[in-house]
Design an enzyme around this catalytic site. Structure first.
Site, short mmCIF file in Angstrom:
data_model
loop_
_atom_site.label_atom_id
_atom_site.label_comp_id
_atom_site.label_asym_id
_atom_site.label_seq_id
_atom_site.Cartn_x
_atom_site.Cartn_y
_atom_site.Cartn_z
CD GLU A 219 -4.56 6.00 0.53
OE1 GLU A 219 -4.59 7.04 1.15
OE2 GLU A 219 -4.15 4.96 0.76
CD1 TRP B 152 -0.05 -1.01 3.22
CD2 TRP B 152 -0.20 1.30 3.26
NE1 TRP B 152 0.72 -0.43 4.36
CE2 TRP B 152 0.36 0.88 4.58
CE3 TRP B 152 -0.34 2.77 3.04
CZ2 TRP B 152 0.68 1.86 5.70
CZ3 TRP B 152 0.13 3.54 3.82
CH2 TRP B 152 0.59 3.00 5.36
CG HIS C 33 5.34 5.48 8.39
ND1 HIS C 33 5.76 4.05 8.39
CD2 HIS C 33 4.36 5.47 9.61
CE1 HIS C 33 5.21 3.47 9.44
NE2 HIS C 33 4.38 4.12 10.34
CG HIS D 21 8.42 2.51 3.20
ND1 HIS D 21 9.07 2.13 2.16
CD2 HIS D 21 8.43 3.93 3.26
CE1 HIS D 21 9.20 3.35 1.45
NE2 HIS D 21 8.90 4.33 2.16
P1 M7G Z 1 2.49 2.52 11.89
O1 M7G Z 1 3.03 3.12 13.07
O2 M7G Z 1 3.17 1.54 11.04
O3 M7G Z 1 1.37 1.39 12.54
O4 M7G Z 1 1.63 3.49 11.28
P2 M7G Z 1 0.18 1.54 13.29
O5 M7G Z 1 -0.84 1.23 12.15
O6 M7G Z 1 0.10 0.48 14.44
O7 M7G Z 1 -0.12 3.12 13.80
C1 M7G Z 1 1.12 3.33 9.82
C2 M7G Z 1 0.08 4.15 9.76
O8 M7G Z 1 -0.29 4.09 8.28
C3 M7G Z 1 -0.94 4.15 10.58
O9 M7G Z 1 -1.46 5.34 11.33
C4 M7G Z 1 -2.22 3.48 9.65
O10 M7G Z 1 -3.53 4.04 9.91
C5 M7G Z 1 -1.88 4.30 8.23
N1 M7G Z 1 -2.27 3.25 7.01
C6 M7G Z 1 -2.09 2.09 7.04
N2 M7G Z 1 -2.85 1.76 5.83
C7 M7G Z 1 -2.65 0.19 5.24
C8 M7G Z 1 -2.92 2.84 5.12
C9 M7G Z 1 -3.48 3.04 3.80
O11 M7G Z 1 -3.78 2.30 2.96
N3 M7G Z 1 -3.60 4.45 3.49
C10 M7G Z 1 -3.37 5.52 4.36
N4 M7G Z 1 -3.49 6.65 3.84
N5 M7G Z 1 -2.89 5.15 5.62
C11 M7G Z 1 -2.59 3.97 5.85
#
Ligand code: M7G
Length: 330
Positions: free
Chosen positions: A175, A165, A267, A265
Site C-alpha cells: 500500500e 499487514w 492506530h 498496534h
Molecule cells: P481496529 O480498531 O483494530 O479494528 O481497526 P476493526 O477492524 O474492528 O475496526 C483496524 C482498522 O484497520 C480497520 O478500520 C480496518 O478496516 C483497517 N484495516 C485492516 N486491514 C487488515 C487493513 C489493511 O490491510 N489495509 C488497510 N489500509 N486497512 C486495513
C-alpha cells in the site's frame, strides 16, 4: 465542493495524485482502487455459509474456500455518490414495480460501469476472522486495571490477530502508493492512508487510518501522558493531510481510537462525520481529542480507569471474562 472528490484548482495537483492512487495497478506494493481488470478469482469461491447479511449496510459477509484455503469474502453495494447521479439517471433502464395514486416504485438498473460492488477478500482466513464477521449477540464489559492485567493482556499476547499487514505498510512493502502523509519520526511519527473499508469513490464515506511507527503501544490502555505529543501530532498532521488531499476540513472529521481494537498496534481512525462508520458508536469509539484531554488531566487515566467495551458472545475474550465471573452467562 467538500462532498465530492472534485476539488478546487489550487488543489488540483493533489487531486491528480489522488486519482493516480485510484488507477494504479493492484500489486503487492500497490493495492490502489480502480486497478486493471483482474481474472475473477471469485468465480471459484466455494460458499460454505453466509456469516451475516446486513440489509441496512447493504453488505454480505460470506465464509468459504478459495483454492482450497479458508476465505472470507465481503460484498458491499457502494454508495451512489453525487458525481455518478447524472449518468445514472440518463443511462439506466427503469422497471415499474408498482403505482398507486401519487406513489410509484421502480427497479433502476444502471450500466455496469457505475454499478460496482466493493469486494474484500481475506485469504487464508482464520477462525478468528470467521467469528469477527459472524452475526452475534453482543455484551458490554467493564474492564478494571486488574482485569486488563489478569484477563485481557494475557489474551492479547496469546491470540490477537497478526499485525503483519501493519508492518508491511510501515515498511512500504504494501500500500506504499496509497500513503496520504507520513511523519517518519520514530517516537511521534505515523503513516496516514485510506482504510481498506473505504473504496475512495466518494468523500461521503471517507475513512483513513493513522498507524504509528513505534511498536510498543498496543492500544488505548497503554497510553500515558508521555504519549500526548504523539497523539497531538497525529491529530494535527492527519487533519492537515486530509484537508490538503481531500479538501475535507477538521470540523467534518470524526477522529477516534477503538477500545478494544481488532489489531493491537496503535492506530487512529479518521472518518467523515456524515458517515455512520462501523464501530463509531460510543461503546467502542474514543474521540482522540477526549483522549488527549483525559491524559492531560490524569497521566494514568487509561491505565487506571475502568474501560467499558462491547464483546461478542462467542469471542474468546468474552469466555475469559465469563470464567472470571465478570460477564453473566446470559
Ligand atoms: P481496529 O480498531 O483494530 O479494528 O481497526 P476493526 O477492524 O474492528 O475496526 C483496524 C482498522 O484497520 C480497520 O478500520 C480496518 O478496516 C483497517 N484495516 C485492516 N486491514 C487488515 C487493513 C489493511 O490491510 N489495509 C488497510 N489500509 N486497512 C486495513
Amino acid at each position: 465542493m467538500a462532498d465530492s472528490l472534485k476539488r478546487s484548482d489550487e488543489n488540483q495537483e493533489e487531486s491528480n495524485s489522488s486519482k493516480k492512487l485510484k488507477s494504479a495497478p493492484a500489486t503487492d506494493k500497490n493495492s490502489g482502487g480502480d486497478g486493471p481488470v483482474q481474472q475473477n478469482i471469485l468465480a471459484n469461491f466455494q460458499i460454505k455459509s453466509v456469516l451475516r447479511d446486513s440489509t441496512r449496510e447493504k453488505t454480505i459477509f460470506i465464509h468459504g474456500e478459495l483454492e482450497d484455503k479458508e476465505a472470507i469474502v465481503i460484498l458491499e453495494k457502494t454508495p451512489i455518490g453525487q458525481d455518478t447521479l447524472p449518468d445514472m439517471l440518463k443511462e439506466s433502464t427503469l422497471e415499474l414495480k408498482m403505482k398507486n395514486d401519487i406513489y410509484s416504485t421502480y427497479t433502476l438498473i444502471p450500466p455496469p460501469r457505475i454499478n460496482d460492488i466493493k469486494s474484500t477478500v481475506i485469504c487464508p482466513a482464520t477462525q478468528k476472522h470467521v467469528k469477527k464477521y459472524q452475526a452475534q449477540d453482543v455484551f458490554l464489559v467493564e474492564e478494571t486495571e486488574e482485569d486488563y492485567r489478569s484477563i485481557t493482556l494475557p489474551y492479547i499476547e496469546s491470540q490477537s490477530f497478526s499485525v503483519q499487514w501493519v508492518y508491511n505498510i510501515l515498511e512500504k512493502k504494501a500500500e506504499a502508493d496509497r500513503i496520504v502523509c507520513e511523519d517518519p519520526d520514530p517516537k511521534t511519527g505515523f503513516v496516514l492512508l485510506p482504510d481498506f473499508k473505504w473504496d475512495m469513490n466518494q468523500l461521503e464515506d471517507l475513512y483513513l487510518i493513522a498507524i504509528v511507527h513505534r511498536r510498543d503501544i498496543k492500544s488505548l490502555r497503554d497510553l500515558r501522558a508521555e504519549h500526548i505529543p504523539l497523539l497531538e501530532n497525529i491529530r494535527k498532521k492527519g487533519q492537515e493531510g486530509i484537508l490538503k488531499r481531500f479538501d475535507v476540513p477538521a470540523c467534518k472529521l470524526r477522529v477516534y481510537l477503538h477500545y478494544q481494537p481488532s489489531y493491537y498496534h496503535l492506530h487512529v481512525h479518521f472518518t467523515s462525520l456524515s458517515h455512520d462508520a462501523p464501530g463509531c458508536s460510543v461503546e467502542r469509539a474514543h474521540l482522540l481529542s477526549d483522549v488527549i484531554l483525559n491524559l492531560k488531566a490524569d497521566p494514568l487515566y487509561y491505565q487506571q480507569r475502568p474501560l467499558t467495551f462491547p464483546l461478542r458472545a462467542d469471542d474468546n475474550l468474552a469466555a475469559k471474562f465469563r470464567e472470571s465471573g465478570k460477564l453473566p452467562s446470559c
